[in-house]
Design a protein around this motif. Structure first.
Motif, PDB file in Angstrom:
ATOM      1  N   GLY A 172     -18.734  -7.169 -10.083  1.00 26.46           N
ATOM      2  CA  GLY A 172     -18.056  -8.229  -9.325  1.00 26.46           C
ATOM      3  C   GLY A 172     -18.620  -8.327  -7.919  1.00 26.46           C
ATOM      4  N   LEU A 173     -18.539  -9.529  -7.336  1.00 24.40           N
ATOM      5  CA  LEU A 173     -19.202  -9.753  -6.052  1.00 24.40           C
ATOM      6  C   LEU A 173     -18.228  -9.890  -4.885  1.00 24.40           C
ATOM      7  N   CYS A 174     -16.927  -9.636  -5.130  1.00 24.73           N
ATOM      8  CA  CYS A 174     -15.999  -9.769  -3.989  1.00 24.73           C
ATOM      9  C   CYS A 174     -15.040  -8.586  -3.874  1.00 24.73           C
ATOM     10  N   LEU A 181     -37.379 -16.208 -12.350  1.00 27.18           N
ATOM     11  CA  LEU A 181     -37.435 -16.819 -11.010  1.00 27.18           C
ATOM     12  C   LEU A 181     -36.037 -17.213 -10.549  1.00 27.18           C
ATOM     13  N   ARG A 182     -35.215 -17.651 -11.490  1.00 24.25           N
ATOM     14  CA  ARG A 182     -33.849 -18.056 -11.136  1.00 24.25           C
ATOM     15  C   ARG A 182     -32.921 -16.842 -11.001  1.00 24.25           C
ATOM     16  N   GLU A 183     -32.934 -15.974 -12.019  1.00 22.12           N
ATOM     17  CA  GLU A 183     -31.968 -14.861 -12.033  1.00 22.12           C
ATOM     18  C   GLU A 183     -32.312 -13.780 -11.017  1.00 22.12           C
ATOM     19  N   GLY A 184     -33.539 -13.811 -10.496  1.00 24.78           N
ATOM     20  CA  GLY A 184     -33.933 -12.782  -9.529  1.00 24.78           C
ATOM     21  C   GLY A 184     -33.391 -13.013  -8.123  1.00 24.78           C
ATOM     22  N   ILE A 185     -32.759 -14.164  -7.885  1.00 24.75           N
ATOM     23  CA  ILE A 185     -32.399 -14.506  -6.494  1.00 24.75           C
ATOM     24  C   ILE A 185     -31.412 -13.487  -5.900  1.00 24.75           C
ATOM     25  N   SER A 186     -30.365 -13.145  -6.688  1.00 25.05           N
ATOM     26  CA  SER A 186     -29.346 -12.202  -6.204  1.00 25.05           C
ATOM     27  C   SER A 186     -29.975 -10.909  -5.706  1.00 25.05           C
ATOM     28  N   GLN A 187     -30.785 -10.330  -6.590  1.00 27.39           N
ATOM     29  CA  GLN A 187     -31.432  -9.053  -6.285  1.00 27.39           C
ATOM     30  C   GLN A 187     -32.388  -9.213  -5.091  1.00 27.39           C
ATOM     31  N   LEU A 246     -24.455 -13.001   3.435  1.00 29.44           N
ATOM     32  CA  LEU A 246     -23.095 -13.482   3.179  1.00 29.44           C
ATOM     33  C   LEU A 246     -23.160 -14.339   1.931  1.00 29.44           C
ATOM     34  N   LYS A 247     -22.366 -13.978   0.935  1.00 30.32           N
ATOM     35  CA  LYS A 247     -22.420 -14.709  -0.334  1.00 30.32           C
ATOM     36  C   LYS A 247     -21.269 -15.690  -0.436  1.00 30.32           C
ATOM     37  N   HIS A 248     -21.569 -16.855  -0.961  1.00 32.30           N
ATOM     38  CA  HIS A 248     -20.516 -17.846  -1.193  1.00 32.30           C
ATOM     39  C   HIS A 248     -20.698 -18.464  -2.567  1.00 32.30           C
ATOM     40  N   ALA A 305     -29.718 -21.452  -0.648  1.00 32.53           N
ATOM     41  CA  ALA A 305     -28.803 -22.304  -1.428  1.00 32.53           C
ATOM     42  C   ALA A 305     -29.352 -22.491  -2.835  1.00 32.53           C
ATOM     43  N   TYR A 306     -28.507 -22.220  -3.813  1.00 28.25           N
ATOM     44  CA  TYR A 306     -28.903 -22.406  -5.209  1.00 28.25           C
ATOM     45  C   TYR A 306     -27.630 -22.454  -6.037  1.00 28.25           C
ATOM     46  N   GLY A 307     -27.764 -22.785  -7.303  1.00 24.63           N
ATOM     47  CA  GLY A 307     -26.544 -22.738  -8.101  1.00 24.63           C
ATOM     48  C   GLY A 307     -26.545 -23.640  -9.308  1.00 24.63           C
ATOM     49  N   HIS A 308     -25.323 -23.830  -9.785  1.00 24.36           N
ATOM     50  CA  HIS A 308     -25.084 -24.466 -11.076  1.00 24.36           C
ATOM     51  C   HIS A 308     -24.684 -25.926 -10.819  1.00 24.36           C
ATOM     52  N   VAL A 309     -25.684 -26.800 -10.750  1.00 23.15           N
ATOM     53  CA  VAL A 309     -25.444 -28.185 -10.307  1.00 23.15           C
ATOM     54  C   VAL A 309     -24.409 -28.902 -11.169  1.00 23.15           C
ATOM     55  N   LEU A 314     -22.262 -24.179  -5.832  1.00 25.23           N
ATOM     56  CA  LEU A 314     -23.412 -23.733  -5.045  1.00 25.23           C
ATOM     57  C   LEU A 314     -23.214 -22.314  -4.541  1.00 25.23           C
ATOM     58  N   HIS A 315     -24.258 -21.495  -4.669  1.00 28.62           N
ATOM     59  CA  HIS A 315     -24.266 -20.220  -3.956  1.00 28.62           C
ATOM     60  C   HIS A 315     -24.928 -20.509  -2.615  1.00 28.62           C
ATOM     61  N   TYR A 316     -24.088 -20.836  -1.664  1.00 26.80           N
ATOM     62  CA  TYR A 316     -24.592 -21.210  -0.348  1.00 26.80           C
ATOM     63  C   TYR A 316     -24.608 -19.912   0.477  1.00 26.80           C
ATOM     64  N   ASN A 317     -25.632 -19.077   0.181  1.00 24.90           N
ATOM     65  CA  ASN A 317     -25.704 -17.738   0.769  1.00 24.90           C
ATOM     66  C   ASN A 317     -26.508 -17.754   2.073  1.00 24.90           C
ATOM     67  N   ILE A 318     -26.154 -16.819   2.934  1.00 21.41           N
ATOM     68  CA  ILE A 318     -26.822 -16.781   4.241  1.00 21.41           C
ATOM     69  C   ILE A 318     -27.415 -15.390   4.471  1.00 21.41           C
ATOM     70  N   ALA A 332     -15.780 -20.842  -6.803  1.00 17.92           N
ATOM     71  CA  ALA A 332     -15.941 -21.530  -8.088  1.00 17.92           C
ATOM     72  C   ALA A 332     -16.028 -20.556  -9.239  1.00 17.92           C
ATOM     73  N   GLU A 333     -16.585 -19.334  -8.975  1.00 16.90           N
ATOM     74  CA  GLU A 333     -16.759 -18.453 -10.135  1.00 16.90           C
ATOM     75  C   GLU A 333     -16.571 -16.965  -9.875  1.00 16.90           C
ATOM     76  N   HIS A 334     -16.724 -16.470  -8.674  1.00 17.83           N
ATOM     77  CA  HIS A 334     -16.632 -15.014  -8.492  1.00 17.83           C
ATOM     78  C   HIS A 334     -15.213 -14.530  -8.236  1.00 17.83           C
ATOM     79  N   GLY A 335     -14.311 -15.415  -7.861  1.00 15.41           N
ATOM     80  CA  GLY A 335     -12.930 -15.022  -7.581  1.00 15.41           C
ATOM     81  C   GLY A 335     -12.736 -14.674  -6.109  1.00 15.41           C
TER      82      GLY A 335
HETATM   83  C1  2HG Z   1     -25.671 -16.425  -9.803  1.00 14.01           C
HETATM   84  O1  2HG Z   1     -25.409 -17.570 -10.154  1.00 14.01           O
HETATM   85  C2  2HG Z   1     -24.539 -15.485  -9.532  1.00 14.01           C
HETATM   86  O2  2HG Z   1     -26.826 -15.985  -9.752  1.00 14.01           O
HETATM   87  C3  2HG Z   1     -24.743 -14.571  -8.328  1.00 14.01           C
HETATM   88  O3  2HG Z   1     -23.321 -16.109  -9.530  1.00 14.01           O
HETATM   89  C4  2HG Z   1     -24.734 -15.302  -7.030  1.00 14.01           C
HETATM   90  O4  2HG Z   1     -25.542 -13.329  -5.917  1.00 14.01           O
HETATM   91  C5  2HG Z   1     -25.005 -14.434  -5.812  1.00 14.01           C
HETATM   92  O5  2HG Z   1     -24.647 -14.882  -4.725  1.00 14.01           O
END
Ligand code: 2HG
Ligand code: FAD
Ligand code: ZN
Length: 472
Positions: free
Chosen positions: A77-79, A333-339, A348-350, A381-385, A390-394, A429-432
């Motif tokens: 979980g992310l929160c 390329l997409r799933e690697g963003i978090s890591q 800061l994750k949103h 900024a990335y996410g599930h359009v 949006l993961h509007y992370n900073i 929207a999704e992490h709670g």
């Molecule tokens: C994603 O879509 C996840 O990759 C993680 O919800 C988002 O790490 C994140 O901020």
């Protein structure tokens, strides 16, 4: 030592056995912080029951002794929802030993699984009977079904199949006083009053412990095509998703947006990934089309959609994966963003959402305000359009110290949530909410909604021992 009465520890041990109780500080370590090390707590002990009856008995014992419980699944979980507070008085209840697949009913198109089953194992078990379980997210190799239910997880296939909430027919839950609610019904129609299972989905362990679920099965995917497309703007992504939906309908099963900054982080920190294009573009989308027919003409459809998009200037460049290895490379390329973002210092994750049509205006307005007030911060900024999510992370400014950036966290978060509210959006929207957004929810949620939520909490958990300090 744990601080709990010795008699309680002995009673708990009698229920779960030696292998189900951890008091040793070193062995508890992994249960007390999240993977980013953003949240850290202490616990009296960790319990690992192996059956629903064991969960019920330990919950009853804790209830009688007034000990608070923090449910935990894969701890992805992310929160901070699965991390105890720092009092050292709470008990972590890990569901990871409850990992049985109880039944598969292909006639009813359902599977009944325990809460500790890892999502990827569920996907594989379902594939073995020629079906699909569509929930898909970057943490699927370690997150659990119980955690997915408790957070109402989203991920990359929501635009076609819905959130976890939409994939469930029945639940088994241990209530905060230790009673077991057996709601493991595999019914697609049941209009006999309130839909109680939905209360526990997305409740982040604050109303009870989910021990098992009946989940829906879907037809297996037999053809698939994946493309990586360069775009001039976020507005183009909204236009393109509308066009692709019109053309492909339900065959559009993935549409993920990424800013150049997000992709650059992945290229910099994730081994074995490559930029599909020689040129640099401001935005990208990953498009997935899939079908249950083996010979669906997905490539033709994709080519038609992209052809029109090029003509209109909505798309600037595209590659279509021609092998399974290329499909995986594009998703990496997409799933690697978090890591990757973790390697760039504090962030800061949103996980905000706004109406899909307003995504471009949200990004434009929020970028402008943020860069004016906090010059140099890097917007990832990335996410599930398709979900408006949006993961509007900073990330902190390049070459800046961590401390000044951390001191700005509250103000940055406030600016982003205020902007989200202006666009009629949601702060999660999704992490709670967990512990990260609990305070913010008080500011942005309707007071009447909060009052109703507190009333539900008070009814089901009057002593407030179920994951206190989270969500509400
Ligand atoms: C994603 O879509 C996840 O990759 C993680 O919800 C988002 O790490 C994140 O901020
Ligand atoms: P945990 O982290 O252990 O717990 C999460 C919450 O659920 C806590 O509040 C906990 O108390 C509660 N809980 C856990 N199990 C139970 C139970 N059996 N009964 C009651 N309460 C329980 N999330 C998305 O929605 N979409 C994504 O795309 C996505 N991508 C991710 C990518 C990465 C790389 C990572 C690290 C995380 C991602 N997440 C995503 C977040 C996370 O994976 C999900 O929230 C997931 O559903 C959590 O499952 P878990 O088993 O790890 O739960
Ligand atoms: Zn996400």
């Amino acid at each position: 030592m744990s601080g709990l009465p010795e008699s309680l520890i002995q009673a708990l041990q009698a229920v779960v056995g030696d292998s189900g109780l951890i008091t040793d500080a070193e062995r508890m370590h992994g249960y007390l912080s999240d993977w980013r090390n953003a949240y850290r707590g202490r616990a009296a002990l960790v319990l690992r029951p192996a059956t629903t009856d064991e969960v019920a008995q330990v919950v009853r014992l804790c209830h009688e002794a007034g000990v608070a419980i923090v449910p935990q699944g894969g701890n992805t979980g992310l929160c901070g929802g699965s991390i105890p507070d720092d009092s050292g008085a709470q008990v972590v209840l890990s569901l990871t030993r409850m990992a049985r697949i109880r039944a598969v009913d292909t006639g009813n198109e359902t599977i009944t699984v325990e809460a500790g089953v890892i999502l990827q194992r569920l996907q594989e078990a379902v594939a073995e009977v020629g079906r699909l379980f569509p929930l898909s997210l970057g943490a699927e190799g370690s997150c659990t079904v119980g955690g997915n239910l408790a957070t109402n997880a989203g991920g990359t296939a929501v635009l076609r199949y819905g959130n976890m909430r939409d994939l469930v027919l029945g639940l088994e839950v241990v209530l905060p006083d230790g009673r077991i609610w057996n709601g493991l019904r595999g019914l697609r129609k049941d209009n006999t009053g309130y839909d109680l299972k939905q209360l526990f989905i997305g409740a982040e362990g604050t109303l009870g412990i989910i021990t098992a679920a009946v989940l829906k099965l879907f037809p297996a995917v037999r053809s698939l095509t994946t493309a990586w497309v360069a775009l001039p703007s976020a507005q183009a992504a909204v236009e393109l998703i509308g066009q692709m939906r019109g053309l492909c309908g339900d065959r559009l099963t993935g549409f993920e947006l990424m800013s150049r900054q997000s992709v650059e982080f992945v290229l910099r920190h994730v081994a074995g990934v490559n930029d599909p294009f020689a040129e640099v573009y401001p935005w990208y989308v990953l498009i997935e089309l899939s079908d249950t027919q083996p010979d669906a003409s997905l490539n033709d459809m994709l080519e038609q959609g992209l052809g029109e998009a090029f003509e209109q200037g909505v798309a600037l460049d595209a590659v279509v994966a021609s092998s399974q290895a290329q499909v995986q490379a594009l998703w990496a390329l997409r799933e690697g963003i978090s890591q990757a973002q973790n390697h760039e210092g504090p962030s800061l994750k949103h996980d905000i959402s706004v109406p899909v049509s307003r995504i471009p205006a949200f990004i434009e307005a929020t970028d402008r305000r943020l860069l004016k007030d906090f010059p140099g911060v890097r917007i990832v900024a990335y996410g599930h359009v398709g979900d408006g999510n949006l993961h509007y992370n900073i990330s902190k400014p390049l070459a800046a110290d961590d401390a000044p950036f951390k001191a700005q966290h509250e103000a940055i978060m406030r600016l982003i949530y205020d902007s989200t509210a202006t666009f009629d959006g949601s702060i999660s929207a999704e992490h709670g909410l967990g512990q990260a957004k609990r305070e913010a929810a008080r500011r942005y949620k309707d007071p009447l909604e909060l009052e109703l939520m507190r009333a539900i909490k008070a009814t089901l958990d009057p002593t407030g021992l179920m994951n206190p300090g989270k969500l509400l």
